[in-house]
Write a protein that holds these residues in place. Structure first.
Motif, short mmCIF file in Angstrom:
data_model
loop_
_atom_site.label_atom_id
_atom_site.label_comp_id
_atom_site.label_asym_id
_atom_site.label_seq_id
_atom_site.Cartn_x
_atom_site.Cartn_y
_atom_site.Cartn_z
N TRP A 295 0.84 -1.21 0.00
CA TRP A 295 0.00 0.00 0.00
C TRP A 295 0.86 1.25 0.00
CZ3 TRP A 295 -0.57 4.10 3.37
CH2 TRP A 295 -1.65 4.97 3.12
N VAL A 296 1.95 1.19 0.77
CA VAL A 296 2.85 2.35 0.83
C VAL A 296 3.55 2.56 -0.51
CG1 VAL A 296 4.95 3.27 1.88
CG2 VAL A 296 3.18 2.19 3.31
N LEU A 297 4.03 1.43 -1.11
CA LEU A 297 4.81 1.55 -2.34
C LEU A 297 3.96 1.85 -3.56
CD1 LEU A 297 7.35 -1.38 -1.92
CD2 LEU A 297 7.74 1.07 -1.56
N VAL A 298 2.76 1.29 -3.61
CA VAL A 298 1.92 1.44 -4.79
C VAL A 298 0.77 2.41 -4.54
CG1 VAL A 298 0.49 0.24 -6.49
CG2 VAL A 298 2.52 -0.87 -5.55
N GLY A 299 -0.06 2.04 -3.65
CA GLY A 299 -1.23 2.86 -3.39
C GLY A 299 -0.88 4.22 -2.83
N GLY A 300 0.23 4.28 -2.14
CA GLY A 300 0.55 5.54 -1.49
C GLY A 300 1.47 6.43 -2.28
N GLU A 301 2.07 5.92 -3.47
CA GLU A 301 3.02 6.76 -4.20
C GLU A 301 2.30 7.64 -5.20
OE1 GLU A 301 5.77 5.02 -6.95
OE2 GLU A 301 4.60 3.16 -6.99
N ASP A 302 3.02 8.61 -5.73
CA ASP A 302 2.45 9.59 -6.65
C ASP A 302 2.04 8.94 -7.97
OD1 ASP A 302 2.94 11.48 -4.75
OD2 ASP A 302 4.84 12.14 -5.64
N THR A 303 0.99 9.48 -8.58
CA THR A 303 0.56 9.10 -9.91
C THR A 303 1.06 10.14 -10.90
OG1 THR A 303 -1.41 7.98 -9.08
CG2 THR A 303 -1.42 8.65 -11.41
N ILE A 304 1.77 9.67 -11.94
CA ILE A 304 2.33 10.60 -12.92
C ILE A 304 1.90 10.18 -14.32
CG2 ILE A 304 4.35 11.13 -11.48
CD1 ILE A 304 5.99 9.30 -13.30
N ARG B 243 4.43 6.16 -10.07
CA ARG B 243 5.72 6.65 -10.55
C ARG B 243 6.70 5.51 -10.83
NH1 ARG B 243 8.42 11.44 -10.22
NH2 ARG B 243 6.70 12.32 -9.00
N SER B 244 6.79 4.56 -9.91
CA SER B 244 7.78 3.49 -10.07
C SER B 244 7.52 2.64 -11.31
CB SER B 244 7.81 2.61 -8.82
OG SER B 244 6.54 1.99 -8.62
N VAL B 245 6.24 2.39 -11.62
CA VAL B 245 5.89 1.58 -12.78
C VAL B 245 6.12 2.37 -14.07
CG1 VAL B 245 4.07 0.23 -13.90
CG2 VAL B 245 4.22 0.32 -11.39
N ILE B 246 5.74 3.65 -14.04
CA ILE B 246 5.93 4.50 -15.22
C ILE B 246 7.40 4.61 -15.57
CG2 ILE B 246 5.81 6.87 -16.06
CD1 ILE B 246 3.17 5.59 -16.30
N ASP C 281 9.65 2.62 -15.05
CA ASP C 281 10.21 1.32 -15.44
C ASP C 281 9.73 0.89 -16.83
OD1 ASP C 281 11.75 -0.99 -14.82
OD2 ASP C 281 9.91 -2.10 -14.44
N MET C 282 9.04 1.77 -17.56
CA MET C 282 8.46 1.40 -18.84
C MET C 282 9.51 1.07 -19.90
SD MET C 282 5.25 1.11 -18.83
CE MET C 282 5.03 1.09 -20.59
N ASP C 283 10.69 1.70 -19.82
CA ASP C 283 11.72 1.46 -20.83
C ASP C 283 12.21 0.02 -20.82
OD1 ASP C 283 11.53 4.08 -21.60
OD2 ASP C 283 13.20 4.76 -20.35
N ASP C 284 12.06 -0.66 -19.70
CA ASP C 284 12.52 -2.05 -19.59
C ASP C 284 11.43 -3.06 -19.95
OD1 ASP C 284 14.99 -1.15 -18.71
OD2 ASP C 284 14.38 -1.14 -16.61
N ARG C 285 10.26 -2.57 -20.31
CA ARG C 285 9.15 -3.46 -20.64
C ARG C 285 8.99 -3.53 -22.17
NH1 ARG C 285 5.86 -4.45 -16.15
NH2 ARG C 285 6.39 -3.19 -14.32
N ASN C 286 8.81 -4.71 -22.70
CA ASN C 286 8.66 -4.90 -24.14
C ASN C 286 7.19 -4.73 -24.54
OD1 ASN C 286 11.41 -5.49 -24.51
ND2 ASN C 286 11.06 -7.62 -23.91
N ILE C 287 6.77 -3.49 -24.60
CA ILE C 287 5.40 -3.19 -24.99
C ILE C 287 5.36 -2.89 -26.48
CG2 ILE C 287 3.46 -1.61 -24.67
CD1 ILE C 287 4.35 -1.20 -21.83
N VAL C 288 4.49 -3.55 -27.23
CA VAL C 288 4.36 -3.34 -28.67
C VAL C 288 2.89 -3.19 -29.03
CG1 VAL C 288 6.46 -4.62 -29.22
CG2 VAL C 288 4.26 -5.83 -29.13
#
Length: 329
Positions: A39-48, A83-86, A88-95
């Motif tokens: 919750w602290v890491l995901v739910g509680g972090e900023d949305t960008i 923020r942490s997921v956003i 990290d997008m460069d390391d994800r193979n999204i096509v």
């Protein structure tokens, strides 16, 4: 009685709580701790929000078909999320996969809906640019094209291009039928012939349109350029030069056909002055071979084509044979 029942009820609740914590209490504590951390890491972090470039991937294109136009190979996708997921997008193979399993020759408009972008659940696709992609589907064909030399300039005065041979002479290309139908031959880049006095072998790039470059890449060929003298074919009568003194030959002249460099004739040289005819005795006979040589230097050689006659005889011997034959008659 009522108080007694309430006391029993309280004792039952306490008993159940104690029973809950007595069974696997360590795992329960760890689960609650992990839930708090998440919750602290995901739910509680900023949305960008962030815009990323997502490559377009064509899949399941039927055999014998090809995409013939230049379409946008990457699209811009705007995402929102933690923020942490956003970050990290460069390391994800999204096509952005485009399924063309049902494609037929013609023009297709592929819409880039937000639902077509596969992203983690914690992210939301806000916008996609461009909103659609236009694809031209064409039949895949194979054709052979001749390679043609594209020359400019003039060789040195008195010289000419005898031939130009390309290696390879033909190039096979596989590609969209609509693109290859507009092509009749493959031309080289400009080949300057200014001042050429001799044959040359050159590596020359082909002058290709971007559409053809995308099919075969930047391609070079070898040009074998044969350069020679401009010549004039003439026939002249030459007197026979004899080494032996007092010798008379029949005939006294020979007819010589030769190719004469035009550059010499333009300078006022006479064709008959450029050649000499010698008579050389053939063994122990009265026969003589005719040898014709050039008087000019090797830079502009005269080439003998034919000599008539190739062999002559002594005049006296020939006259004696004729007299003997007449008496016998």
């Amino acid at each position: 009685m009522k108080n007694t029942w309430q006391q029993v009820k309280k004792v039952g609740i306490v008993h159940r709580l104690l029973s809950f914590w007595s069974r696997d209490w360590f795992l329960k504590v760890v689960s609650i701790w992990l839930a708090i951390v998440l919750w602290v890491l995901v739910g509680g972090e900023d949305t960008i929000e962030k815009t990323v470039n997502v490559p377009v991937e064509i899949i399941n294109l039927p055999r014998g078909l090809v995409v013939s136009n230049q379409y946008k190979k990457k699209i811009e996708v705007s995402l929102t999320g933690p923020r942490s997921v956003i970050l990290d997008m460069d390391d994800r193979n999204i096509v952005r996969q485009v399924d063309l399993s049902k494609a037929t020759p013609g023009t297709m408009v592929v819409n880039n809906d937000v639902d077509h972008i596969d992203v983690p659940r914690s992210l939301t696709v806000q916008r996609v640019q461009p909103p659609s992609i236009i694809l031209s589907i064409d039949k895949l064909v194979q054709k052979q094209y001749a390679v043609v030399a594209n020359t400019v300039g003039d060789v040195a005065p008195g010289f000419e291009v005898k031939s130009i041979r390309m290696n390879p002479e033909y190039v096979m290309i596989t590609g969209p039928g609509s693109v290859l139908s507009q092509l009749s031959a493959l031309q080289t880049s400009y080949i300057s012939l200014d001042g050429f006095r001799r044959s040359e072998q050159l590596q020359v790039p082909l002058d290709l349109s971007p559409a053809i470059v995308s099919l075969i890449g930047e391609t070079s060929v070898t040009a074998d350029i044969v350069v020679g003298l401009v010549v004039a074919v003439k026939t002249v009568e030459l007197p026979l030069v004899v080494q032996e003194k007092g010798l008379s030959l029949l005939p006294k002249t020979v007819s010589v056909t030769a190719s004469f460099p035009q550059i010499l004739l333009d300078k006022g040289k006479k064709a008959k002055d450029l050649l000499v005819a010698h008579a050389e005795r053939y063994g122990q006979t009265d026969q003589f071979n005719v040898i014709v040589t050039s008087q000019n230097n090797e830079e502009f050689p005269v080439k003998v084509i034919s000599v008539l006659p190739r062999r002559v005889s002594e005049g006296k011997a020939k006259l004696l044979r004729a007299t003997t034959k007449k008496k016998s008659e």
